[in-house]
Scaffold this motif. Sequence first.
Motif, short mmCIF file in Angstrom:
data_model
loop_
_atom_site.label_atom_id
_atom_site.label_comp_id
_atom_site.label_asym_id
_atom_site.label_seq_id
_atom_site.Cartn_x
_atom_site.Cartn_y
_atom_site.Cartn_z
N MET A 102 0.82 -1.20 0.00
CA MET A 102 0.00 0.00 0.00
C MET A 102 0.86 1.26 0.00
SD MET A 102 -1.09 2.59 2.22
CE MET A 102 -0.98 1.93 3.86
N ILE A 157 0.97 4.17 -3.01
CA ILE A 157 0.60 5.57 -2.74
C ILE A 157 1.81 6.48 -2.91
CG2 ILE A 157 -0.28 7.15 -1.01
CD1 ILE A 157 -2.35 5.29 -2.02
N THR A 212 -3.64 1.00 -10.32
CA THR A 212 -4.20 1.12 -8.98
C THR A 212 -5.32 2.14 -9.00
OG1 THR A 212 -2.07 0.61 -7.93
CG2 THR A 212 -3.70 1.74 -6.58
N HIS A 213 -6.43 1.77 -8.42
CA HIS A 213 -7.55 2.71 -8.32
C HIS A 213 -7.91 2.87 -6.85
CE1 HIS A 213 -11.86 3.98 -8.35
NE2 HIS A 213 -11.33 4.84 -9.20
N ILE A 214 -7.99 4.12 -6.41
CA ILE A 214 -8.40 4.44 -5.05
C ILE A 214 -9.66 5.29 -5.14
CG2 ILE A 214 -7.73 5.47 -2.85
CD1 ILE A 214 -4.81 5.25 -3.80
N ARG A 244 -9.30 -1.79 2.19
CA ARG A 244 -10.26 -0.75 2.57
C ARG A 244 -9.85 -0.14 3.90
NH1 ARG A 244 -13.25 -4.86 0.22
NH2 ARG A 244 -14.56 -4.18 -1.54
N TRP A 301 -3.57 7.16 7.63
CA TRP A 301 -4.02 6.18 6.64
C TRP A 301 -4.26 4.88 7.41
CZ3 TRP A 301 -5.12 6.56 1.46
CH2 TRP A 301 -5.21 5.37 0.73
N PHE A 350 -11.91 4.80 2.16
CA PHE A 350 -11.28 4.51 0.88
C PHE A 350 -11.34 3.02 0.57
CE2 PHE A 350 -7.63 3.92 3.76
CZ PHE A 350 -7.11 2.72 3.29
N THR A 351 -11.37 2.75 -0.73
CA THR A 351 -11.19 1.40 -1.25
C THR A 351 -10.08 1.46 -2.28
OG1 THR A 351 -13.52 0.82 -0.94
CG2 THR A 351 -12.25 -0.54 -2.47
N GLN A 352 -9.04 0.66 -2.10
CA GLN A 352 -7.92 0.65 -3.01
C GLN A 352 -7.86 -0.71 -3.71
OE1 GLN A 352 -3.69 2.30 -2.36
NE2 GLN A 352 -3.47 0.15 -1.82
N SER A 353 -7.81 -0.67 -5.04
CA SER A 353 -7.76 -1.90 -5.83
C SER A 353 -6.55 -1.84 -6.74
CB SER A 353 -9.04 -2.06 -6.67
OG SER A 353 -8.96 -3.21 -7.48
N ARG A 354 -5.70 -2.86 -6.64
CA ARG A 354 -4.49 -2.92 -7.45
C ARG A 354 -4.61 -4.10 -8.40
NH1 ARG A 354 1.39 -5.15 -5.53
NH2 ARG A 354 2.48 -4.85 -7.51
#
Length: 205
Positions: free
Chosen positions: A1, A5, A180-182, A59, A72, A43-47
């Motif tokens: 993570m 970022i 990566t989408h956040i 998440r 964070w 937040f939801t982070q998808s890689r």
Amino acid sequence: MRRLIAALLCWLALGVHAQAQDPALLQHILDELGSHASVRAAFTQSRENPALTQPQVSRGQLLFVVGHGMLWQVTEPYRESLALTGVRTARIDEHGQLQTVRGSDRGVAQVSQMLQSMLSGNPEDALRQFEVEAHGTATRWTLRFTPRQERMARVLRRIELDGDRYLQGIQVELANGESTHISFADTRDAGPLSALEQRALGITP
């Protein structure tokens, strides 16, 4: 993570004289982002990685305070809380104690510095080495960052930010096919900070 970022935000932290397709829209976006001194969001982070069959999803919750940094807090699929400021990165343990993170301080510190720049509406610290396109309207906008330099373009394809009153999403596409989408939800002004939040970010009550 932290690596993902940091990669996103340290690239943006290289600074800007933005040549946006719509300078007025860009200025409005930066002004709006800068009007919120402290923000909370889920937040939801998808890689996604071509080598992986399924995206890696995490998440949690984010607290950002202009001039101090951010918390964070990952809650799924594991639990981890980090305090990121301009001078240090610290992990917060289950007892609320801060433990300095060694080895990645420089990169992770750039995360906080970049968010300080973007969310305080300061264009001079955000876009110098990117072509910037501003699209949409004042109530629903997208900023697209494309690297100017070939060296950077060999690593980073593009970054997109989208939002309304707040930053609502970040999309990072790397040249190797990784992305990566956040996405942020329930974004709001932070309100009063707890004693732990103040201590973690070095805020004097």
